[in-house]
Design a protein around this motif. Sequence first.
Motif, PDB file in Angstrom:
ATOM      1  N   SER A   1     -16.446 -40.004  20.336  1.00 48.82           N
ATOM      2  CA  SER A   1     -14.629 -40.942  20.237  1.00 48.82           C
ATOM      3  C   SER A   1     -14.836 -41.587  18.456  1.00 48.82           C
ATOM      4  N   GLY A   2     -13.489 -41.113  17.699  1.00 45.85           N
ATOM      5  CA  GLY A   2     -13.401 -41.776  16.180  1.00 45.85           C
ATOM      6  C   GLY A   2     -12.836 -42.810  16.730  1.00 45.85           C
TER       7      GLY A   2
ATOM      8  N   TYR B   1     -14.604 -31.094  16.930  1.00 45.63           N
ATOM      9  CA  TYR B   1     -15.173 -32.458  16.624  1.00 45.63           C
ATOM     10  C   TYR B   1     -15.238 -31.897  14.803  1.00 45.63           C
ATOM     11  N   GLY B   2     -16.129 -30.870  14.403  1.00 46.57           N
ATOM     12  CA  GLY B   2     -16.546 -30.134  12.848  1.00 46.57           C
ATOM     13  C   GLY B   2     -15.384 -29.714  12.779  1.00 46.57           C
ATOM     14  N   GLY B   3     -15.029 -29.691  12.370  1.00 42.35           N
ATOM     15  CA  GLY B   3     -13.407 -29.531  11.629  1.00 42.35           C
ATOM     16  C   GLY B   3     -13.660 -30.253  10.471  1.00 42.35           C
ATOM     17  N   PRO B   4     -13.177 -31.700  10.557  1.00 42.84           N
ATOM     18  CA  PRO B   4     -12.874 -32.295   9.382  1.00 42.84           C
ATOM     19  C   PRO B   4     -13.702 -32.196   8.280  1.00 42.84           C
ATOM     20  N   ALA B   5     -15.337 -32.035   8.678  1.00 43.43           N
ATOM     21  CA  ALA B   5     -17.111 -31.903   7.934  1.00 43.43           C
ATOM     22  C   ALA B   5     -16.405 -31.063   6.928  1.00 43.43           C
ATOM     23  N   MET B   6     -14.781 -29.959   6.861  1.00 44.77           N
ATOM     24  CA  MET B   6     -14.574 -29.538   5.779  1.00 44.77           C
ATOM     25  C   MET B   6     -14.071 -29.780   4.888  1.00 44.77           C
ATOM     26  N   LEU B   7     -13.859 -30.870   4.865  1.00 40.32           N
ATOM     27  CA  LEU B   7     -13.710 -32.320   3.516  1.00 40.32           C
ATOM     28  C   LEU B   7     -14.688 -32.387   2.281  1.00 40.32           C
ATOM     29  N   ALA B   8     -15.879 -32.419   3.388  1.00 40.24           N
ATOM     30  CA  ALA B   8     -17.323 -33.241   2.965  1.00 40.24           C
ATOM     31  C   ALA B   8     -17.880 -32.011   2.142  1.00 40.24           C
ATOM     32  N   ASP B   9     -17.551 -32.008   0.620  1.00 40.83           N
ATOM     33  CA  ASP B   9     -18.418 -30.972  -0.172  1.00 40.83           C
ATOM     34  C   ASP B   9     -19.654 -30.386   0.069  1.00 40.83           C
TER      35      ASP B   9
ATOM     36  N   PRO C   1      -8.245 -34.883  15.017  1.00 35.67           N
ATOM     37  CA  PRO C   1      -7.961 -35.350  13.950  1.00 35.67           C
ATOM     38  C   PRO C   1      -8.697 -36.962  15.366  1.00 35.67           C
ATOM     39  N   HIS C   2      -8.732 -37.348  16.428  1.00 35.41           N
ATOM     40  CA  HIS C   2      -8.707 -37.951  16.508  1.00 35.41           C
ATOM     41  C   HIS C   2     -10.328 -38.727  16.705  1.00 35.41           C
ATOM     42  N   LYS C   3     -11.345 -37.423  16.890  1.00 34.55           N
ATOM     43  CA  LYS C   3     -12.521 -37.138  16.647  1.00 34.55           C
ATOM     44  C   LYS C   3     -12.978 -37.330  14.711  1.00 34.55           C
ATOM     45  N   TRP C   4     -13.171 -36.805  13.688  1.00 33.77           N
ATOM     46  CA  TRP C   4     -13.811 -36.679  12.943  1.00 33.77           C
ATOM     47  C   TRP C   4     -12.413 -37.318  11.966  1.00 33.77           C
TER      48      TRP C   4
ATOM     49  N   LYS D   1       0.263 -40.944  12.816  1.00 30.79           N
ATOM     50  CA  LYS D   1      -0.907 -41.399  12.797  1.00 30.79           C
ATOM     51  C   LYS D   1      -1.666 -41.003  11.957  1.00 30.79           C
ATOM     52  N   VAL D   2      -1.568 -39.595  11.795  1.00 29.41           N
ATOM     53  CA  VAL D   2      -3.123 -38.759  11.131  1.00 29.41           C
ATOM     54  C   VAL D   2      -2.442 -38.854   9.531  1.00 29.41           C
ATOM     55  N   TRP D   3      -0.866 -38.737   9.558  1.00 31.66           N
ATOM     56  CA  TRP D   3      -0.121 -38.807   8.354  1.00 31.66           C
ATOM     57  C   TRP D   3      -0.155 -39.373   7.632  1.00 31.66           C
ATOM     58  N   VAL D   4       0.209 -40.756   8.130  1.00 31.43           N
ATOM     59  CA  VAL D   4      -0.165 -41.965   7.594  1.00 31.43           C
ATOM     60  C   VAL D   4      -1.581 -42.574   7.061  1.00 31.43           C
ATOM     61  N   SER D   5      -2.804 -42.023   7.810  1.00 29.87           N
ATOM     62  CA  SER D   5      -3.658 -42.261   8.001  1.00 29.87           C
ATOM     63  C   SER D   5      -4.682 -41.843   6.013  1.00 29.87           C
ATOM     64  N   LEU D   6      -4.038 -40.309   6.295  1.00 34.17           N
ATOM     65  CA  LEU D   6      -4.309 -39.597   5.121  1.00 34.17           C
ATOM     66  C   LEU D   6      -3.231 -40.116   3.693  1.00 34.17           C
ATOM     67  N   LEU D   7      -2.755 -40.395   3.699  1.00 35.48           N
ATOM     68  CA  LEU D   7      -1.815 -40.932   2.985  1.00 35.48           C
ATOM     69  C   LEU D   7      -2.360 -42.125   2.526  1.00 35.48           C
ATOM     70  N   ALA D   8      -2.418 -43.188   3.172  1.00 43.84           N
ATOM     71  CA  ALA D   8      -2.947 -44.554   3.388  1.00 43.84           C
ATOM     72  C   ALA D   8      -4.555 -44.243   2.152  1.00 43.84           C
ATOM     73  N   HIS D   9      -5.510 -44.082   3.037  1.00 44.40           N
ATOM     74  CA  HIS D   9      -6.801 -43.716   2.790  1.00 44.40           C
ATOM     75  C   HIS D   9      -7.304 -42.486   2.017  1.00 44.40           C
ATOM     76  N   GLY D  10      -6.124 -41.169   1.229  1.00 41.88           N
ATOM     77  CA  GLY D  10      -6.865 -40.505   0.458  1.00 41.88           C
ATOM     78  C   GLY D  10      -7.191 -39.565   1.269  1.00 41.88           C
ATOM     79  N   ARG D  11      -7.988 -38.105   0.205  1.00 41.68           N
ATOM     80  CA  ARG D  11      -8.929 -37.390   0.319  1.00 41.68           C
ATOM     81  C   ARG D  11     -10.145 -37.787   0.368  1.00 41.68           C
ATOM     82  N   ARG D  12     -10.202 -38.937  -0.644  1.00 43.24           N
ATOM     83  CA  ARG D  12     -11.929 -38.507  -0.937  1.00 43.24           C
ATOM     84  C   ARG D  12     -12.467 -39.823  -0.425  1.00 43.24           C
ATOM     85  N   ALA D  13     -11.387 -40.862   0.368  1.00 39.00           N
ATOM     86  CA  ALA D  13     -12.399 -41.692   1.093  1.00 39.00           C
ATOM     87  C   ALA D  13     -12.729 -40.875   2.589  1.00 39.00           C
ATOM     88  N   TYR D  14     -11.992 -40.479   2.648  1.00 36.59           N
ATOM     89  CA  TYR D  14     -12.412 -38.946   3.824  1.00 36.59           C
ATOM     90  C   TYR D  14     -14.083 -38.297   3.771  1.00 36.59           C
TER      91      TYR D  14
END
Length: 502
Positions: free
Chosen positions: A93-94, A278-286, A305-308, A365-378
Motif C-alpha cells: 500500500s503506497g 505490485y512490481g510493474g513500476p520497478a520497470m522505471l528503475a534501471d 499506480p496506488h502501490k509502487w 492524480k497519477v498524471w499530475v504526480s508524474l508531471l510534478a516529480h518527473g520520471r527520474r525521481a520515481y
Amino acid sequence: MIERPAPVRDLDWDAKRARAFADRTVDLWAELLERLEELPVARRWTAQQVHDAVAIPIPEEPTSDDDLFSYLREVVFEWSGYCGHPRFMAYVSGPGTVPGAAADLLAAGLNMNVGGWQLSPSATEIELALTRWFATEVFGLPTGSGGLITSGGAMANFIALKAARDHRAGWSVRTDGLAGGPPLALYMSTETHVVSERAGDMLGIGTRGVRKIPVDEAWRIRMDLLRGQLARDRDEGVRPVAVVASAGTVSTGAVDPLGELADLCEREGLWFHVDAAYGGPAMLADDLRPIFAGIERADSIAFDPHKWLYTPHSGGCVLVRTMAHLKGSFDADATYIHQDKEYTQQGIDLGRHGPQFSRSFWALKVWVSLLAHGRRAYADRISHDAALARYLGASADQRADFELCAPVGLSICCFRYVPAGLPDADPAAREDYLNRLNERLMTEIQLDGRVYVSNAILDGRFTLRACVVNFRTEADDIDAVLDVAAEIGAGLDATMRPAERR
C-alpha cells in the motif's frame, strides 16, 4: 396559470463558502503531514469502539462547520490508520503523493464522467496519453497498445482476462456464452494473487478451471509442471486460454520467468497476461528493469499506480498489446445515446472499452504526480525502496534472534523471530512453536502501532513480512522494525514457550 418553482439553493454553495470549507480541510491535511511521523501507525481499537466514535447520526438540519470539523479532526487523528506512515510496511500500500491528493480534489470538483468523451474531453485524452505512455515507454509494448485506469488491480486483471477469454476461446463467447464450446482453463502459480482466481470465477470459467501450478525454490512458477498440465488438459478436451505470470508476488516479490512464459504462450497460442500489480513500476528503475525481461511480449499487463507509484487510492491500470481487443470485449450500444462523431470529431468513449460506464477522473492524480516529480525521481525512489528491503534482509540475517526466510524480492523481506536458546532436538515441535510465536508476534506488533508489518506463509512457516513502497521510509524505520519485533518477541517468548523447551 402554471406556478413557477422557486429556486432551492441549499446544496449550491458559492465559491467563497466552498473555498472556506476546502481551506479548513487542507489545514487538517497539512497538520496530518506535519505530525505523521510522531503518530502511531495504528492503535488497539475494536470495531465497536470505532463505530461508536465515527458512526454518528445523520442530522435533519445542517451541522455547523465548527462542529463538523471538530468531528473530522477526531476522525483524522484518533480513529484512522496511517498507511502513509514511514513505518507502515504491511501488504502493498503506497503512501499517497501530495500532488496526487491535490489533483484528486480538483478531479472531484470537475466531476467529469470518464465513460464518455463528450462528458470528459480532457480526462479522456489524459487517460489515453497516460496509458499509452505506460504501455510503450515503460513496458515496451508496441504502437497500438494502450489501456484504462481502473479502480484497482482486481478490476485490471479481470478486464485483461475477459479480453483473453473472448479472444482465445475459439468461438464468440460474448454471443453464445460458455456453452458454445469446451471447458476453458487459466494457468497461474500457487503464488499468484487471488484476484486472478476470482476473475476465473466471474468469467464463468470457474475456480476448478483455474490451474495453480507449484513454484520452485525461488517462488517462481515451475515451467515443467505448467507444460505437463497444458498437455493433460488438451488431451482431456479442455481448452487452455491464458497464462497469468506474476511480476512481483505479494508474499515474496518473486518474478516468474517472463521470457520463458512468453515463448510457451507463443507456441501454444495462449494469451500471455502479466499481473504486475505490485512490481510493474520497478520497470522505471534501471537496476530492477532487467528482472522483467520478457514483459514487453505480454498480451496484457495489470499494475497498480496506488502501490509502487505511491499515488492515492484508488487507481489500477490495465494495458493491452492491441487496444482494439478491449472494445471487442466490452463494446455495447445504448439507444439513448446518439453521437455523430464524424461530424463532431470527438474522441473515443472509454466506457465502451471496459465494464464501467460511469467513473471518476482517476488518471489525473497519477498524471499530475508524474508531471510534478518527473520520471527520474520515481526511478531513484523505487530503487531506494528495494535497497532498504535488502538492508532489512541483511540486518535480519546478521542478528542471532532473527532468521531470513526467503531471498529479498524487489522490495519485500520475509523473516521471523527466533528466540535464543530454543532447542532443536525435535524439529517439528520447534517449527510448531515458532509458527505460533510469530503469528502472535505479528498481531502484537500491529496492535502496538510503532511499526506495522504483515505476514507470509512460506513452506508452512509463518513469517513476518515487510514491504517497502513508501517514499517516507528510511533506514531508521527499517531498524525499528527489527528492534520492536525483538522487544515484543522476547516478552511473548517468556510467557509462551513450553517449560520443556526452556
